[in-house]
Design a protein around this motif. Structure first.
Motif, PDB file in Angstrom:
ATOM      1  N   ILE A  68      64.438  78.479  58.705  1.00 49.38           N
ATOM      2  CA  ILE A  68      65.334  79.769  59.026  1.00 49.38           C
ATOM      3  C   ILE A  68      64.598  81.066  58.481  1.00 49.38           C
ATOM      4  N   LEU A  69      64.917  82.010  59.244  1.00 53.28           N
ATOM      5  CA  LEU A  69      64.062  83.341  58.819  1.00 53.28           C
ATOM      6  C   LEU A  69      65.436  84.311  58.619  1.00 53.28           C
ATOM      7  N   THR A  70      65.433  85.004  57.461  1.00 54.76           N
ATOM      8  CA  THR A  70      66.275  85.855  57.003  1.00 54.76           C
ATOM      9  C   THR A  70      65.952  87.006  56.032  1.00 54.76           C
ATOM     10  N   ALA A  71      66.748  87.815  55.513  1.00 56.48           N
ATOM     11  CA  ALA A  71      66.392  88.742  54.545  1.00 56.48           C
ATOM     12  C   ALA A  71      66.327  87.901  53.219  1.00 56.48           C
ATOM     13  N   ALA A  72      65.218  88.715  52.321  1.00 53.17           N
ATOM     14  CA  ALA A  72      65.112  88.155  51.166  1.00 53.17           C
ATOM     15  C   ALA A  72      66.274  88.225  50.043  1.00 53.17           C
ATOM     16  N   ARG A  73      67.131  89.237  50.371  1.00 51.77           N
ATOM     17  CA  ARG A  73      68.066  89.366  49.453  1.00 51.77           C
ATOM     18  C   ARG A  73      69.290  88.591  49.586  1.00 51.77           C
ATOM     19  N   CYS A  74      69.267  88.062  50.866  1.00 51.55           N
ATOM     20  CA  CYS A  74      70.527  87.080  51.361  1.00 51.55           C
ATOM     21  C   CYS A  74      70.110  85.515  50.772  1.00 51.55           C
ATOM     22  N   VAL A  75      68.944  85.444  50.135  1.00 48.50           N
ATOM     23  CA  VAL A  75      68.777  83.955  49.534  1.00 48.50           C
ATOM     24  C   VAL A  75      68.297  84.042  48.104  1.00 48.50           C
ATOM     25  N   SER A  76      68.686  85.280  47.541  1.00 45.74           N
ATOM     26  CA  SER A  76      68.242  85.631  46.143  1.00 45.74           C
ATOM     27  C   SER A  76      69.123  84.730  45.134  1.00 45.74           C
ATOM     28  N   ALA A  77      70.246  84.126  45.329  1.00 44.17           N
ATOM     29  CA  ALA A  77      71.081  83.555  44.532  1.00 44.17           C
ATOM     30  C   ALA A  77      70.805  82.033  44.226  1.00 44.17           C
ATOM     31  N   GLU A  78      71.160  81.652  43.069  1.00 47.59           N
ATOM     32  CA  GLU A  78      70.305  80.501  42.578  1.00 47.59           C
ATOM     33  C   GLU A  78      70.856  79.280  43.926  1.00 47.59           C
ATOM     34  N   GLU A  79      71.937  79.466  44.264  1.00 49.16           N
ATOM     35  CA  GLU A  79      72.475  78.426  45.231  1.00 49.16           C
ATOM     36  C   GLU A  79      73.045  79.558  46.463  1.00 49.16           C
ATOM     37  N   PHE A  80      73.046  78.698  47.723  1.00 47.39           N
ATOM     38  CA  PHE A  80      73.535  79.441  48.894  1.00 47.39           C
ATOM     39  C   PHE A  80      73.800  78.438  50.065  1.00 47.39           C
ATOM     40  N   SER A  81      74.668  78.772  50.852  1.00 49.53           N
ATOM     41  CA  SER A  81      74.891  77.594  51.913  1.00 49.53           C
ATOM     42  C   SER A  81      74.482  78.275  53.368  1.00 49.53           C
ATOM     43  N   VAL A  82      73.977  77.498  54.179  1.00 49.47           N
ATOM     44  CA  VAL A  82      73.624  77.907  55.395  1.00 49.47           C
ATOM     45  C   VAL A  82      74.522  77.226  56.454  1.00 49.47           C
ATOM     46  N   VAL A 105      63.352  78.254  49.390  1.00 46.40           N
ATOM     47  CA  VAL A 105      62.974  79.800  49.872  1.00 46.40           C
ATOM     48  C   VAL A 105      61.532  79.987  49.696  1.00 46.40           C
ATOM     49  N   THR A 106      61.096  80.522  50.608  1.00 48.75           N
ATOM     50  CA  THR A 106      59.616  80.980  50.467  1.00 48.75           C
ATOM     51  C   THR A 106      59.652  82.682  50.916  1.00 48.75           C
ATOM     52  N   ALA A 107      59.847  83.639  49.587  1.00 47.86           N
ATOM     53  CA  ALA A 107      59.988  84.859  50.144  1.00 47.86           C
ATOM     54  C   ALA A 107      58.549  85.448  50.419  1.00 47.86           C
ATOM     55  N   TYR A 108      58.351  86.637  50.911  1.00 45.69           N
ATOM     56  CA  TYR A 108      57.256  87.359  51.263  1.00 45.69           C
ATOM     57  C   TYR A 108      56.476  87.619  49.862  1.00 45.69           C
ATOM     58  N   PRO A 109      55.120  87.248  49.872  1.00 43.72           N
ATOM     59  CA  PRO A 109      54.178  87.291  48.471  1.00 43.72           C
ATOM     60  C   PRO A 109      54.489  88.511  47.530  1.00 43.72           C
ATOM     61  N   THR A 110      54.639  89.592  48.192  1.00 43.97           N
ATOM     62  CA  THR A 110      54.661  90.801  47.443  1.00 43.97           C
ATOM     63  C   THR A 110      56.215  90.944  46.383  1.00 43.97           C
ATOM     64  N   GLY A 111      57.162  90.322  46.814  1.00 43.20           N
ATOM     65  CA  GLY A 111      58.236  90.154  46.031  1.00 43.20           C
ATOM     66  C   GLY A 111      59.278  91.307  46.113  1.00 43.20           C
ATOM     67  N   PHE A 112      58.882  92.257  47.140  1.00 36.87           N
ATOM     68  CA  PHE A 112      59.652  93.348  47.337  1.00 36.87           C
ATOM     69  C   PHE A 112      60.004  93.532  48.729  1.00 36.87           C
ATOM     70  N   ASP A 113      59.228  92.861  49.527  1.00 36.49           N
ATOM     71  CA  ASP A 113      59.522  93.011  51.161  1.00 36.49           C
ATOM     72  C   ASP A 113      60.872  92.050  51.270  1.00 36.49           C
ATOM     73  N   ASN A 114      61.746  92.722  52.225  1.00 36.73           N
ATOM     74  CA  ASN A 114      62.960  92.154  52.234  1.00 36.73           C
ATOM     75  C   ASN A 114      63.166  91.096  53.353  1.00 36.73           C
ATOM     76  N   ILE A 115      62.333  89.905  53.251  1.00 31.10           N
ATOM     77  CA  ILE A 115      61.977  88.908  54.268  1.00 31.10           C
ATOM     78  C   ILE A 115      61.585  87.611  53.786  1.00 31.10           C
ATOM     79  N   ALA A 116      62.353  86.600  54.017  1.00 30.56           N
ATOM     80  CA  ALA A 116      62.144  85.244  53.352  1.00 30.56           C
ATOM     81  C   ALA A 116      62.502  84.309  54.526  1.00 30.56           C
ATOM     82  N   LEU A 117      61.766  83.117  54.279  1.00 31.75           N
ATOM     83  CA  LEU A 117      61.903  81.692  55.024  1.00 31.75           C
ATOM     84  C   LEU A 117      62.646  80.768  54.247  1.00 31.75           C
ATOM     85  N   VAL A 118      63.451  80.120  55.007  1.00 32.71           N
ATOM     86  CA  VAL A 118      64.282  79.001  54.195  1.00 32.71           C
ATOM     87  C   VAL A 118      64.021  77.559  54.908  1.00 32.71           C
ATOM     88  N   GLU A 119      63.639  76.534  54.047  1.00 32.49           N
ATOM     89  CA  GLU A 119      62.871  75.289  54.720  1.00 32.49           C
ATOM     90  C   GLU A 119      64.336  74.370  54.367  1.00 32.49           C
TER      91      GLU A 119
END
Length: 342
Positions: A68-82, A105-119
């Motif tokens: 799943i592709l989404t914004a990094a801030r959307c999956v920054s919580a300890e737990e979340f549901s899809v 969660v695999t967030a973009y390596p810089t840590g501040f880009d608002n993009i992440a992948l969820v496996e």
């Protein structure tokens, strides 16, 4: 609300997930148009997490059987549901959800880009209502004013509990910079305004949703909504520009999936679909590597971003499982869309 179960089969395992209630999110696409069938946007998912102030709602996009592709801030919580196959917040009978944690969660390596992948822990089985979308957008002239018609799905909870979509137009970098100044980075971001309704815009609850070009015949993602997150703003909406992250996505998921959702026949080809949405209620509710931006919820500034370093292979390689999937039908029959007024 009753509890419903969905059984998903992964290699050697059976997973059972209870259907959960979503409550009443406050975010929405303002003045959105109701989606009549999930076959319009089979890639769309809703992401929900708990915050100190309540539930946080986001969108996301299926790009393969496991990702799943989404914004990094959307999956920054300890737990979340899809949540999958969700068209109506009040009726989750035919939908299902998966609860995940930070290990997925695999967030973009810089840590501040608002993009992440969820496996995901299981392989999705595609159908006409659940399918991936392409994220290739290299041939788009982003700098050309009013370059193209784009759409984005999301919920409009204070207007309707049914999934909606907004119709937008890409605007020039010059126009975005006139609003946001140096906070706008044309290398990492793109902007939109409403297509023929300036009140139609994404806002809170829509972060992470994918901006789509070529819809409905050849849909593909070109951006991820980032800001402004406050409804009622007259500022252009800002998105992460996926073009700059395609190599990183490919490396992370282990190669691009070629299968995408079915082509939609019999839709107007002259001008984008238009409806007459009711007046929106008055409500209130980083990106990358060459320079700087960090998003804020302030209606006065977009996310800040910094240029991303050349894509690097994540320290933890993606799963080596590479299932063979059966592509969805090459065509499906959908109800005709309303022809828009010029």
């Amino acid at each position: 609300m009753g509890t419903h179960f969905v059984i998903l089969i992964s290699i050697g395992s059976i997973f059972v997930f209870a259907q959960s209630s979503l409550g009443s999110p406050q975010g929405r696409i303002q003045n959105g148009i109701e989606v009549d069938t999930l076959r319009r946007f089979p890639h769309y998912v809703t992401i929900v997490s708990e915050t100190p102030t309540g539930k946080n709602y986001c969108g996301g996009s299926i790009i393969s059987e496991l990702w799943i592709l989404t914004a990094a801030r959307c999956v920054s919580a300890e737990e979340f549901s899809v949540h999958f196959l969700l068209r109506n917040i009040s009726n989750t009978r035919n939908s299902f959800s998966i609860t995940l944690d930070q290990s997925s969660v695999t967030a973009y390596p810089t840590g501040f880009d608002n993009i992440a992948l969820v496996e995901l822990p299981v392989f999705l089985k595609f159908s006409d209502k659940l399918a991936p979308i392409s994220y290739f957008g290299g041939d788009i002239e982003y700098a050309k004013p009013n370059n193209g018609f784009v759409v984005m799905p999301g919920f409009s909870l204070q207007e309707t509990k049914v999934l909606t979509y907004g119709m937008f137009k890409l605007v020039s970098s010059r126009q975005c910079r006139a609003t946001y100044g140096q906070l706008f980075d044309e290398y990492l971001q793109i902007c939109t305004f409403g297509w023929n309704n300036n009140n139609q815009m994404p806002c809170e609850g829509n972060e992470g949703s994918g901006l789509i070009i070529g819809w409905p015949q050849e849909p593909r993602l070109i951006g991820i909504f980032s800001s402004p997150l406050k409804c009622g703003s007259d500022m252009p909406a800002v998105y992460v520009k996926l073009l700059q992250y395609e190599k990183w996505i490919d490396q992370t998921i282990g190669g691009r999936l070629t299968t995408t959702w079915p082509t939609t026949p019999t839709v107007p080809t002259t001008s984008p679909i238009t409806t007459t949405p009711s007046s929106p209620p008055s409500t209130t509710s980083s990106q990358p590597p060459p320079t700087t931006p960090t998003q804020t919820t302030s209606t006065a500034s977009p996310p800040t971003t910094s240029p991303p370093p050349p894509p690097t292979t994540p320290s933890s390689p993606p799963t080596t499982l590479s299932p063979t999937t059966t592509p969805p039908p090459s065509s499906i029959s959908l109800p005709p869309l309303t022809t828009p007024s010029p």
